[in-house]
Design a protein around this motif. Sequence first.
Motif, PDB file in Angstrom:
ATOM      1  N   VAL A  96      -7.136  12.768  -0.965  1.00 48.92           N
ATOM      2  CA  VAL A  96      -7.725  13.425   0.205  1.00 48.92           C
ATOM      3  C   VAL A  96      -8.829  12.518   0.733  1.00 48.92           C
ATOM      4  O   VAL A  96      -9.878  12.361   0.106  1.00 48.92           O
ATOM      5  N   ARG A 113     -11.838  11.508   2.865  1.00 44.00           N
ATOM      6  CA  ARG A 113     -12.942  12.249   3.486  1.00 44.00           C
ATOM      7  C   ARG A 113     -12.846  12.108   5.007  1.00 44.00           C
ATOM      8  O   ARG A 113     -12.879  10.998   5.548  1.00 44.00           O
ATOM      9  N   LEU A 145     -17.814  18.671   2.409  1.00 44.72           N
ATOM     10  CA  LEU A 145     -16.390  18.813   2.122  1.00 44.72           C
ATOM     11  C   LEU A 145     -16.183  19.906   1.085  1.00 44.72           C
ATOM     12  O   LEU A 145     -16.802  19.894   0.019  1.00 44.72           O
ATOM     13  N   TRP A 169      -8.326  22.207   2.187  1.00 48.97           N
ATOM     14  CA  TRP A 169      -9.577  21.458   2.251  1.00 48.97           C
ATOM     15  C   TRP A 169     -10.281  21.711   3.587  1.00 48.97           C
ATOM     16  O   TRP A 169      -9.647  21.802   4.637  1.00 48.97           O
ATOM     17  N   ASP A 172     -17.360  11.879  -3.213  1.00 53.85           N
ATOM     18  CA  ASP A 172     -16.236  10.957  -3.378  1.00 53.85           C
ATOM     19  C   ASP A 172     -15.935  10.784  -4.859  1.00 53.85           C
ATOM     20  O   ASP A 172     -16.842  10.633  -5.685  1.00 53.85           O
ATOM     21  N   ARG A 210      -7.796  14.439  -5.228  1.00 53.79           N
ATOM     22  CA  ARG A 210      -9.012  13.669  -5.499  1.00 53.79           C
ATOM     23  C   ARG A 210      -9.563  13.150  -4.183  1.00 53.79           C
ATOM     24  O   ARG A 210      -8.828  12.620  -3.341  1.00 53.79           O
ATOM     25  N   VAL A 211     -10.869  13.283  -4.001  1.00 52.35           N
ATOM     26  CA  VAL A 211     -11.528  12.865  -2.767  1.00 52.35           C
ATOM     27  C   VAL A 211     -11.741  11.357  -2.799  1.00 52.35           C
ATOM     28  O   VAL A 211     -12.286  10.805  -3.769  1.00 52.35           O
ATOM     29  N   THR A 212     -11.310  10.678  -1.723  1.00 50.88           N
ATOM     30  CA  THR A 212     -11.543   9.234  -1.583  1.00 50.88           C
ATOM     31  C   THR A 212     -12.395   8.984  -0.354  1.00 50.88           C
ATOM     32  O   THR A 212     -12.396   9.780   0.582  1.00 50.88           O
TER      33      THR A 212
END
Length: 406
Positions: free
Chosen positions: A168, A170, A191, A229, A377, A403-405
């Motif tokens: 995911v 940002r 987020l 999200w 992140d 997972r947030v990137t």
Amino acid sequence: MTTPRSWLAGADDSPFGVHNLPYGVFTAADRPGVRRIGVRIGESVLDAGAAARAVGEPSVLLDADTLNPLLAAGRPVWTEVRTALTRWLTDESHRAALSPLLLPLAEVELHLPFEVADYVDFYASEHHATNLGRIFRPGSEPLTPNWKHLPIGYHGRAGTVVVSGTPVIRPQGQRKAPTDAVPSFGPTRRLDIEAEVGFVVGAPSVLGTPVTLDRFREHVFGVCLVNDWSARDIQAWEYVPLGPFLGKSFATSVSPWIVPLDALEQARVTPPARDVEPLPYLDDRGGEPWGLDLALEVRLNGHPVSRPPFASMYWTAAQQLTHMTVNGASLRTGDFFASGTISGPEPETRGALIELTWNGEEPLKLPDGTTRTFLEDGDEVTITATAPGPDGTVVGFGEVTGRVTP
């Protein structure tokens, strides 16, 4: 009722036994790049199309690279296929033919199991809506005047519905804090997650013909998990007057397994008592109740932070489907709608960080000593769920992870 037993070792004790048999789409090393319909049984995936051919039964709907042809076939065919799968996996005479077609779950790659036609997200938890009302409108009535008269929802972006495990990124957009004179542009600083349950539509409907409550089962094929999200700062600035847009449309993650509606008969419950009488087209008191007793768990970086109860939802999926079509809007195969954030009455049952941290005022403390108000992140969020099945069994849904990137 006695649940049939599988010849596959360990399957009967699994949340993915023959009482469940969820559908997905996978690729594996034996046929690289070829997407196939799979059915999960225990910790294995059955190549469904190959299985049908191996036992000498029609395989065309199971030989596709997506579930959509099966979805379009309608409920009588769904029942027929499910009955056949159960027979294949419980009849000892099929063991020799089907055993080579069972692939270890750990050795397959799972994909988005169906092509999404339209996506609608609802706002059906009274606890969630009340909490947000108290956060943003302190001292006022927390629920808007329309909330208990209709299932509120918005149309999302079908093209950004992604399978569990997809990173995911940002999102960026306009943000404006109450103290700012003008908006700024950049990555979201707020987020969030939304723990939800999704419903997959199979059989389409005719334009101009509403789908009544008693026809829910005719059109809905199955159920999965959803993380919708949300970029709360982008959302807060843009949503007046037309509602969510860029704050929601960047990613909606779904679990890779679609649990058939027929696997959830023992999970059906009466929804919470309603203190406002619904209009006749939404009144389900004299028909089949479609509340569902699903127990969810939300983990942030492996640490459980919430256990939302789906049985507490004010509006059911059947009411949502009926309201979605009452104006004559038609259903298409692959339409997908989600429940909205699931929250219960207790703090530990809230299904979004904006509630869990009370809009950032009460940070979550994690076991590693760090705290969170919203996602950073590198953070990974996983949602799982179970439901009661027949004869004391448990129905598993797998998980939806992202997972947030940066």
